[in-house]
Scaffold this active site. Structure first.
Site, PDB file in Angstrom:
ATOM      1  CE1 TYR A  84      32.251  -0.400   4.239  1.00  0.00           C
ATOM      2  CE2 TYR A  84      34.629  -0.645   4.452  1.00  0.00           C
ATOM      3  CZ  TYR A  84      33.524  -0.161   3.774  1.00  0.00           C
ATOM      4  OH  TYR A  84      33.688   0.558   2.627  1.00  0.00           O
ATOM      5  CG  HIS A  97      31.143   3.653  -0.929  1.00  0.00           C
ATOM      6  ND1 HIS A  97      30.760   2.946   0.178  1.00  0.00           N
ATOM      7  CD2 HIS A  97      32.473   3.440  -1.054  1.00  0.00           C
ATOM      8  CE1 HIS A  97      31.808   2.312   0.692  1.00  0.00           C
ATOM      9  NE2 HIS A  97      32.866   2.596  -0.047  1.00  0.00           N
TER      10      HIS A  97
HETATM   11  C1  FNR Z   1      36.350   5.135  -0.337  1.00  0.00           C
HETATM   12  N1  FNR Z   1      35.182   5.276   0.413  1.00  0.00           N
HETATM   13  C2  FNR Z   1      35.024   4.529   1.563  1.00  0.00           C
HETATM   14  N2  FNR Z   1      33.918   4.701   2.339  1.00  0.00           N
HETATM   15  C3  FNR Z   1      33.763   4.021   3.489  1.00  0.00           C
HETATM   16  O1  FNR Z   1      32.764   4.208   4.166  1.00  0.00           O
HETATM   17  N3  FNR Z   1      34.737   3.141   3.893  1.00  0.00           N
HETATM   18  C4  FNR Z   1      35.872   2.925   3.183  1.00  0.00           C
HETATM   19  O2  FNR Z   1      36.727   2.155   3.590  1.00  0.00           O
HETATM   20  C5  FNR Z   1      36.013   3.613   1.966  1.00  0.00           C
HETATM   21  N4  FNR Z   1      37.119   3.408   1.188  1.00  0.00           N
HETATM   22  C6  FNR Z   1      37.313   4.175   0.059  1.00  0.00           C
HETATM   23  C7  FNR Z   1      38.485   4.045  -0.662  1.00  0.00           C
HETATM   24  C8  FNR Z   1      38.720   4.868  -1.763  1.00  0.00           C
HETATM   25  C9  FNR Z   1      39.983   4.716  -2.522  1.00  0.00           C
HETATM   26  C10 FNR Z   1      37.755   5.838  -2.142  1.00  0.00           C
HETATM   27  C11 FNR Z   1      37.989   6.759  -3.304  1.00  0.00           C
HETATM   28  C12 FNR Z   1      36.594   5.959  -1.429  1.00  0.00           C
HETATM   29  C13 FNR Z   1      34.180   6.292   0.050  1.00  0.00           C
HETATM   30  C14 FNR Z   1      34.533   7.646   0.670  1.00  0.00           C
HETATM   31  O3  FNR Z   1      34.333   7.642   2.052  1.00  0.00           O
HETATM   32  C15 FNR Z   1      33.692   8.780   0.095  1.00  0.00           C
HETATM   33  O4  FNR Z   1      32.335   8.453   0.179  1.00  0.00           O
HETATM   34  C16 FNR Z   1      34.044   9.127  -1.345  1.00  0.00           C
HETATM   35  O5  FNR Z   1      35.417   8.996  -1.569  1.00  0.00           O
HETATM   36  C17 FNR Z   1      33.618  10.547  -1.677  1.00  0.00           C
HETATM   37  O6  FNR Z   1      33.828  10.852  -3.021  1.00  0.00           O
HETATM   38  P1  FNR Z   1      35.134  11.604  -3.587  1.00  0.00           P
HETATM   39  O7  FNR Z   1      35.447  12.741  -2.641  1.00  0.00           O
HETATM   40  O8  FNR Z   1      36.211  10.590  -3.644  1.00  0.00           O
HETATM   41  O9  FNR Z   1      34.693  12.055  -4.922  1.00  0.00           O
END
Ligand code: FNR
Length: 374
Positions: free
Chosen positions: A142, A265
């Site tokens: 980030y 996301h």
């Molecule tokens: C995320 N995702 C996410 N993406 C990212 O770039 N940085 C992060 O810190 C997070 N944190 C995060 C927390 C939680 C609880 C979730 C569920 C998701 C998004 C993640 O990388 C990814 O794109 C999605 O989770 C994919 O979808 P599914 O597999 O959860 O359906």
């Protein structure tokens, strides 16, 4: 394997036969606030449902009488060999799912011979994760208002042997996650940021403290020129996560990224964007992208059949977010391992039943989508 983790204990997950059952168990064992944080999405959660449902609308065109006595799932990403094209998506705050948090996830990745993408919002430090096992690790970045903090994270990731930077590009602000607002969700100690970034959160402020934290820290001015900045501070390959249009895919290729992650996301940012699987074809058919850089996909993968569908539509691999979290909540490192193995086994069976002995045998003509007029 279970006995190696928990000698003498009964495996509560032994009877679970799919990812959805891991989700049910996670719901039982986690406090509501944390389960909601992990499983929820933005606003109406339309895209959240759609991420899963869009996979259900894709069907197969299997071929018969093909020798599938051997099915080979092994894959490579950016030159790294992995056991199957299923890697771990960056998900923040994993200690809320299990006390060992990101370290348990990294160990599971190592056991399953796959890649873990570690989140910038981790509850363990880069050093802890790096020293816990020899998993292949990418670092999700980030970009903060305090650029020096992002700079430090990239430097540390590089120093501790991470192999790529995954720049999350869909989060200038946090999506409106109403479950977190209702629960007055408070972020835990993000140990990864210890000594780098601390934010005073007003206890009187209403709503999700997560949103307040993000608003105070994330840099909403982040733009395409900043990819040049990122390239200037690291030698690691850069992947861009959050691409949903052909136009942005082309731009990403033009600025020289090593890969693209088609992602919404996990439906946690802008509601009513299409399911990521629905835009994959559009992104991959773009001439500029096709073959030039790998295209990965995440969002809604719950079955090995989903992985197959993503590969058939042009993804080189998929990432799993929530399925990994549910495994972690259910049984720590062992639970994550079980989830990955389950998806791997399901993919292997799907390949056998469609007549594909290896990943390169999987083609567009093995699936039917709405584009085919169905
Ligand atoms: C995320 N995702 C996410 N993406 C990212 O770039 N940085 C992060 O810190 C997070 N944190 C995060 C927390 C939680 C609880 C979730 C569920 C998701 C998004 C993640 O990388 C990814 O794109 C999605 O989770 C994919 O979808 P599914 O597999 O959860 O359906």
């Amino acid at each position: 394997l279970f006995q190696a983790f928990c000698p003498g204990k009964k495996d509560m997950t032994a009877e679970l036969v799919n990812v959805m059952e891991f989700q049910e168990l996670a719901k039982k064992v986690l406090p509501k606030m944390y389960y909601d944080y992990f499983s929820g999405g933005a606003e109406d959660e339309h895209t959240l449902r759609e991420n899963v449902e869009a996979f259900r609308r894709i069907t197969f065109q299997p071929r018969i009488l093909i020798d599938v006595s051997k099915v080979n799932l092994s894959s490579t990403i950016l030159g790294y060999n992995i056991s199957a094209p299923i890697i771990i998506a960056p998900t923040g705050m994993l200690k809320l799912a299990h006390p060992e948090g990101e370290v348990a996830t990294a160990r599971a990745a190592a056991l399953c011979n796959t890649i873990m993408v570690m989140s910038s919002s981790s509850t363990c430090t880069i050093e802890e994760v790096a020293s816990s096992c020899d998993a292949i690790r990418f670092f999700q970045l980030y970009v903060y208002r305090r650029r020096d903090v992002s700079y430090q994270l990239v430097q540390r990731a590089e120093r501790y042997g991470f192999k790529a930077i995954v720049l999350t590009a869909d989060t200038p602000r946090l999506g409106r996650r109403e479950r977190d607002i209702k629960n007055k969700m408070v972020p835990p100690n993000l140990k990864i940021l210890e000594g780098l970034l601390s934010v005073e959160l007003d206890p009187e402020e209403e709503g999700s403290k997560l949103e307040n934290f993000a608003a105070k820290t994330l840099d909403p001015s982040l733009n395409w020129k900043d990819v040049e900045w990122l390239k200037s501070i690291t030698n690691l390959p850069i992947l861009i996560k959050g691409v949903l249009t052909a136009e942005d895919a082309r731009k990403a290729v033009e600025v020289g990224v090593a890969g693209i992650i088609v992602s919404n996301h996990g439906a946690r940012q802008l509601d009513y964007v299409p399911a990521s699987i629905s835009v994959l074809e559009e992104v991959t058919v773009v001439e500029a992208v096709k073959g030039e850089v790998p295209v990965l996909l995440d969002g809604g993968i719950r079955r090995g059949t989903d992985v197959f569908k993503a590969l058939a539509l042009g993804a080189q691999a998929v990432l799993i977010g929530r399925p990994m979290v549910y495994g972690l909540a259910a049984k720590g490192e062992y639970g994550v391992t079980r989830v990955i193995e389950m998806l791997r086994d399901e993919l292997e069976l799907t390949m056998a039943l469609t007549g594909c002995g290896s990943l390169k045998d999987i083609t567009r003509s093995h699936v039917r989508t709405e584009r085919d007029g169905l």
